[in-house]
Write an enzyme that holds these catalytic residues in place. Sequence first.
Site, PDB file in Angstrom:
ATOM      1  NE  ARG A 151      55.378  90.373   2.360  1.00  0.00           N
ATOM      2  CZ  ARG A 151      54.517  91.418   2.920  1.00  0.00           C
ATOM      3  NH1 ARG A 151      53.691  91.309   3.782  1.00  0.00           N
ATOM      4  NH2 ARG A 151      54.968  92.496   2.220  1.00  0.00           N
ATOM      5  CE  LYS A 182      53.215  93.072  -1.542  1.00  0.00           C
ATOM      6  NZ  LYS A 182      52.106  93.492  -0.856  1.00  0.00           N
ATOM      7  CD  GLU A 192      44.471  90.134   1.868  1.00  0.00           C
ATOM      8  OE1 GLU A 192      45.425  91.056   2.207  1.00  0.00           O
ATOM      9  OE2 GLU A 192      45.291  88.887   1.317  1.00  0.00           O
TER      10      GLU A 192
END
Length: 360
Positions: free
Chosen positions: A98, A201, A237
Amino acid sequence: MSVRTRPHPEQQAENNVTKADLDWANLDFGYHQTDYNIRYTWRNGAWDAGVLTRDESIPLHIAATCLHYGQECFEGLKAFETRRGDVVAFRPDENAKRLIRSCKKILMEPVPEPLFMAAMERVVNANRHYVPPYGTGASLYIRPLVIGTGPQVGVKPATEYMFVILVTPVGPYFKTGFKPVDLVVEEEVDRAAPLGVGDVKVGGNYAAGIRATMAAKQRGFTEVLYLDAREKKYLDESGPANFFGVTQDGQYVTPASPSILPSITNKSLLTLAEEMGMRPVQRPVAVDEIFEFAEAGCCGTAAVITPVGSITFRDRKVVYSKDGRAGRLTTELYQRLRAIQLGDAPDKYGWVYKIPPPKE
Ligand SMILES: *Cc1c(COP(=O)(O)O)cnc(C)c1O
């Protein structure tokens, strides 16, 4: 505790480490100083060998791209001591992958997976006595980050990067037990755009959402639940965690959306929900579905699962937990994942990565 006299961690066998003198069960989820962090520099087309340092600050050029144009991304994972006394990390290869996706999306130099794994092992081993003992509920939080350090005044990617990993012992997330929290559906603020960077992220996503979270806290909620930015109709989210609902007939439902950060915890829960016969599905979830769910939760590395007790949407409030306790299936999902992390249940899927002690 004296740290001066200890030999350099990479010249030291630490099979029988003496634990740091900390009140593990009462640590908060904050930064506590450890002995070392590790940092690597990318310059002239290559990553260097990296260095373990006690220095908690980073010297930065005043025109570094991380300061001006947000070239920054990070990861978060945890190391645990298992029942057998091993030190393990949970699915670190997923964090490595990620981090590569995050770097590439904002045109930073990606950290190759083998370098990520080696860096993590070095820094955990250098701080091995800060890995909380099995049974305390605490863990060693591992925070990797990549920043553009090269100077640039025009909007361009940097020509130099730094990859840092800091570690810090953190206490059990739920000191007072596995307690449900109250969410509010956010309609005034978007965290991320459908074609933006919500699926990686990067720190910028947190800068975008911090005012929504603080306003919600002022109103007595724990966190916000974001809607999709285009139609304001589907769930995205929560601030720092993915969301799931459990239907009346026990199905695990979690939103699919291009602006959600793919959570490794959620990915793991999807697997465990399958095992539990919950017929897990990832699909667009209309905000009105919150009124149909039997249980709900947020998931992420920090808490694994935060049970959701209620969600407020405009002038309506749906309550999942009337007795202050988490739902049955939410609790079982949580217990199953924790058991695997701590070596209390078999690691069927190869999620638990053992960090071997350094060789002499
Ligand atoms: C890190 C993060 C999560 C949780 O991901 P995990 O891999 O489960 O820790 C969820 N949402 C956002 C926005 C995040 O930054």
